[in-house]
Design an enzyme around this catalytic site. Structure first.
Site, PDB file in Angstrom:
ATOM      1  N   ASP A  27      32.163 -30.906   5.492  1.00  0.00           N
ATOM      2  CA  ASP A  27      32.823 -30.958   6.803  1.00  0.00           C
ATOM      3  C   ASP A  27      33.055 -32.402   7.233  1.00  0.00           C
ATOM      4  O   ASP A  27      32.319 -33.307   6.849  1.00  0.00           O
ATOM      5  CB  ASP A  27      31.956 -30.216   7.832  1.00  0.00           C
ATOM      6  CG  ASP A  27      32.740 -29.858   9.083  1.00  0.00           C
ATOM      7  OD1 ASP A  27      33.985 -29.840   9.026  1.00  0.00           O
ATOM      8  OD2 ASP A  27      32.107 -29.600  10.127  1.00  0.00           O
ATOM      9  N   HIS A  44      41.543 -34.597   3.880  1.00  0.00           N
ATOM     10  CA  HIS A  44      41.322 -33.582   2.845  1.00  0.00           C
ATOM     11  C   HIS A  44      41.561 -34.183   1.456  1.00  0.00           C
ATOM     12  O   HIS A  44      40.849 -33.889   0.507  1.00  0.00           O
ATOM     13  CB  HIS A  44      42.247 -32.382   3.060  1.00  0.00           C
ATOM     14  CG  HIS A  44      41.989 -31.651   4.349  1.00  0.00           C
ATOM     15  ND1 HIS A  44      40.721 -31.342   4.770  1.00  0.00           N
ATOM     16  CD2 HIS A  44      42.828 -31.165   5.302  1.00  0.00           C
ATOM     17  CE1 HIS A  44      40.790 -30.699   5.938  1.00  0.00           C
ATOM     18  NE2 HIS A  44      42.058 -30.602   6.282  1.00  0.00           N
ATOM     19  N   LEU A 138      25.831 -27.239 -15.553  1.00  0.00           N
ATOM     20  CA  LEU A 138      25.880 -27.067 -14.100  1.00  0.00           C
ATOM     21  C   LEU A 138      26.883 -25.952 -13.817  1.00  0.00           C
ATOM     22  O   LEU A 138      27.955 -25.929 -14.428  1.00  0.00           O
ATOM     23  CB  LEU A 138      26.351 -28.373 -13.444  1.00  0.00           C
ATOM     24  CG  LEU A 138      26.687 -28.331 -11.953  1.00  0.00           C
ATOM     25  CD1 LEU A 138      25.432 -28.148 -11.116  1.00  0.00           C
ATOM     26  CD2 LEU A 138      27.385 -29.621 -11.518  1.00  0.00           C
TER      27      LEU A 138
HETATM   28  C1  IPE Z   1      33.372 -24.785   7.590  1.00  0.00           C
HETATM   29  O1  IPE Z   1      33.947 -25.885   8.220  1.00  0.00           O
HETATM   30  C2  IPE Z   1      34.211 -24.364   6.444  1.00  0.00           C
HETATM   31  C3  IPE Z   1      34.391 -25.324   5.353  1.00  0.00           C
HETATM   32  C4  IPE Z   1      33.843 -26.486   5.199  1.00  0.00           C
HETATM   33  C5  IPE Z   1      35.271 -24.841   4.339  1.00  0.00           C
HETATM   34  P1  IPE Z   1      34.747 -25.763   9.595  1.00  0.00           P
HETATM   35  O2  IPE Z   1      35.006 -27.146  10.019  1.00  0.00           O
HETATM   36  O3  IPE Z   1      35.908 -24.877   9.445  1.00  0.00           O
HETATM   37  O4  IPE Z   1      33.651 -25.062  10.517  1.00  0.00           O
HETATM   38  P2  IPE Z   1      33.661 -24.776  12.078  1.00  0.00           P
HETATM   39  O5  IPE Z   1      34.763 -23.825  12.351  1.00  0.00           O
HETATM   40  O6  IPE Z   1      33.860 -26.080  12.780  1.00  0.00           O
HETATM   41  O7  IPE Z   1      32.316 -24.207  12.356  1.00  0.00           O
HETATM   42  C1  IPE Z   2      36.272 -29.679   6.263  1.00  0.00           C
HETATM   43  O1  IPE Z   2      36.732 -30.683   7.116  1.00  0.00           O
HETATM   44  C2  IPE Z   2      37.342 -29.174   5.347  1.00  0.00           C
HETATM   45  C3  IPE Z   2      37.727 -27.776   5.567  1.00  0.00           C
HETATM   46  C4  IPE Z   2      37.278 -26.983   6.496  1.00  0.00           C
HETATM   47  C5  IPE Z   2      38.715 -27.250   4.658  1.00  0.00           C
HETATM   48  P1  IPE Z   2      37.417 -30.347   8.496  1.00  0.00           P
HETATM   49  O2  IPE Z   2      38.895 -30.237   8.267  1.00  0.00           O
HETATM   50  O3  IPE Z   2      36.775 -29.191   9.130  1.00  0.00           O
HETATM   51  O4  IPE Z   2      37.109 -31.679   9.298  1.00  0.00           O
HETATM   52  P2  IPE Z   2      36.761 -31.790  10.853  1.00  0.00           P
HETATM   53  O5  IPE Z   2      35.580 -30.913  11.098  1.00  0.00           O
HETATM   54  O6  IPE Z   2      37.954 -31.351  11.607  1.00  0.00           O
HETATM   55  O7  IPE Z   2      36.447 -33.241  11.017  1.00  0.00           O
HETATM   56 MG    MG Z   3      35.227 -28.994  10.468  1.00  0.00          MG
END
Ligand code: IPE
Ligand code: IPE
Ligand code: MG
Length: 255
Positions: A27, A44, A138
């Protein structure tokens, strides 16, 4: 006499220096980009490099299972452009990275409700899984269109389809009957969970299997995650006392 009338773990794992199974919520990509006045998608793209580093570092440290949450069943709610970019990155990674996985002895598995993906992506997933199925240094699992609740439901449906008599005798249903139908039945439950990006929540990731996992949260955004950050998490993990319901004293005396 040992009685575990309603134990919530199938078996108590050995606690080693290095976790056998590491599960990560990657995240913070969007915030990483925002901090640099870049579009979320740039985060990303950088995140893919962090995946590469983490797979390599886990392999080198003797981790046997690495599970990465790449796309949740809730992430479809994001802007369409962001969802498409994430799908494109997934396709690109499957096209370009599989040779490297083979070199490193990494078996790739993808779990989630894959029916929602287009045919091309599904074919790439199938091909990558087949090309790496003989490898075992792994096991890298990518959770895509995955949700923990979905997993428990699909497991229940498949269990009842295979053993319809259970619907008549619900008392006969126990954890060990359901567990083989969960999408990650091939892996032990995670020893260490890591969430980057500073949020302290599970976001519907592996909710069944995380019951006794050590939970580690770091503010580091996923694109900045590297071997040193992984080592910090492992260091923290080594300091944990995993009791699984027992007392500290019991752990010191072999039972
Ligand atoms: C959780 O991250 C899903 C992934 C990392 C794929 P999100 O950023 O979508 O989670 P929430 O919605 O903030 O909890
Ligand atoms: C995690 O990073 C990637 C996915 C959920 C695919 P985010 O896109 O949720 O990044 P933030 O939380 O908005 O910073
Ligand atoms: Mg996120």
């Amino acid at each position: 006499m040992k009685i575990f009338p309603s134990s919530t773990t199938q078996a108590i794992p050995e606690t080693g220096e290095v976790p056998v199974h590491v599960a990560i919520i990657m995240d913070g990509n969007g915030r990483w980009a925002k901090q640099r006045l870049m579009p979320r998608t740039a985060g990303h793209m950088r995140g893919v490099q962090a995946v590469r580093r983490t797979v390599e570092a886990c392999g080198q440290r003797g981790v046997r299972y690495l599970t990465l949450f790449a796309f949740s069943s809730e992430n479809w709610r994001r802007p369409q452009q962001e969802v498409s970019l994430l799908m494109r990155l997934f396709v690109q990674a499957l096209e370009k990275e599989v040779d490297k996985l083979v070199e490193q002895g990494v078996r790739l598995r993808v779990v989630g409700d894959l029916g929602a993906f287009d045919e091309h992506l599904r074919a790439l997933i199938h091909d990558a899984e087949r090309r790496t199925e003989h490898l075992s240094t792994l096991t890298l699992t990518i959770a895509a269109n995955y949700g923990g609740r979905w997993d428990i439901l699909q497991a229940t449906r498949r269990l009842l389809a295979a053993r319809p008599e259970l619907a008549e005798r619900p008392d006969a249903l126990d954890e060990s009957a359901l567990a083989p139908y969960l999408s990650m039945a091939y892996a032990p439950e995670p020893d260490l969970f890591i969430r980057t990006g500073g949020e302290q929540r599970i976001s519907n990731f592996m909710i069944w299997q995380l019951a006794y996992t050590e939970l580690y949260f770091t503010r580091t955004y996923w694109p900045d995650f590297n071997a040193a950050a992984l080592d910090e998490a492992f260091e923290w993990y080594r300091g944990r006392e995993r009791r699984f319901g027992r007392t500290s004293e019991q752990l010191r005396v072999p039972q």
